[in-house]
Design an enzyme around this catalytic site. Structure first.
Site: not given
Ligand code: OAD
Ligand code: ZN
Length: 268
Positions: A107, A125, A173, A175, A210, A254
């Site tokens: 995430q 995400h 971008c 574009c 976590g 962790t």
């Protein structure tokens, strides 16, 4: 079960599989200096998710109280600029090299799993260092420093951050349209959802790292793995929504526990 016995059991489970899938959240990067969202003093203690966590909320806050957005952007930039993979990330890099870890579903948007050497990462995400064109959808990745220093310079040059100037500081971008950071805000569609559920449903061990487990649909991945017969192992110093889902719960950080598991496998 005490922590050393739990680490032993986790190491045994890892050694028996080539289908370990991990599901990580903000706690994974806490030891890299990035605050989590929901711990005391975390991001959602300092900033209101309604004001900065949704697209419409962000634009509204920008027009009413742009200093809040500036404070949020400043803090985000400084912690992300300094962040480096911690021993937990590096341990996952090693587990992929060992042929044990098949996929990371994260995430987190901080790019630290990739910087630790992991190749198979689904960022549900999004990624803060990738830009997405608002018009054509094209994506472009930047290096951490390149992205953050550009963004910081642009912010600093503006006398005021407001709706029109934010469009000017966004990169363009090919574009010609502006690009936005390719991160998922509340209310927006997550990325790689189908593939994530396939991997969760196909794994033999699901390692939950976590995360508080409260933001759906991502939060349902450990249940999906369990229903499909996987052993669920959680590493978290606090409580989470996975009480009752995790078969093995390792209470700790962790960055401390993952290297201990890798060490056990190496010495086996
Ligand atoms: P949370 O802040 O909700 O949860 C962080 C978890 O990490 C908590 O359960 C802590 O106990 C744990 N933790 C803290 N330090 C740790 C450490 N050193 N090692 C291991 N665990 C530790 O963060 P997430 O679960 O990632 O969404 O939040 C999920 C989503 O909510 C985020 O992806 C973000 C946020 O709003 C979007 O941006 C869409
Ligand atoms: Zn475009």
């Amino acid at each position: 079960m005490d922590l050393s016995a739990g680490i032993e059991r986790a190491a045994e489970a890892f050694q028996r599989t080539r289908k370990l899938v991990t599901f990580s959240g903000a706690g994974m990067s806490a030891e890299s200096g990035i605050p989590t969202f929901r711990d005391p003093g975390g991001i959602w203690d300092q900033f209101d998710p309604e004001e900065v966590g949704t697209g419409p909320g962000l634009l509204d806050t920008l027009s009413r109280t742009p200093e809040k957005i500036r404070a949020f952007a400043d803090q985000t930039i400084s912690v992300f600029l300094q962040a480096r993979p911690n021993p937990g990330h590096l341990a996952l890099g090693t587990l992929e090299q060992m042929g044990i870890l098949k996929f990371i579903i994260t995430q987190n948007v901080d790019n630290l799993h990739q910087e630790a050497g992991n190749k198979k990462v689904i960022e549900i995400h999004g990624n803060l260092f990738r830009q997405r064109c608002l018009a054509c959808g094209a994506k472009k990745s930047f290096g951490r420093e390149e992205f953050l220093t550009k963004f910081k310079t642009a912010l600093g040059e503006l006398a005021r951050v407001d709706l029109s100037s934010i469009m000017e500081i966004l990169p363009k971008c090919h574009c010609g349209s502006p690009m936005r950071p390719d991160v998922v805000m509340f209310g927006e569609a997550v990325q790689g959802l189908h593939e994530s559920f396939e991997e969760a449903g196909d794994c033999e061990v699901m390692l939950v790292l976590g995360t508080s487990g409260v933001v759906y649909p991502a939060a349902a991945l450990p249940q999906r793995a369990k229903e499909a017969g996987a052993t669920v192992i959680e590493i978290n110093p606090g409580e989470s929504a996975y009480f009752g889902v995790a078969d093995i719960r390792l209470h700790g950080k962790t960055g401390e526990i993952l290297p201990r598991i890798v060490e056990k496998i190496r010495n086996a």
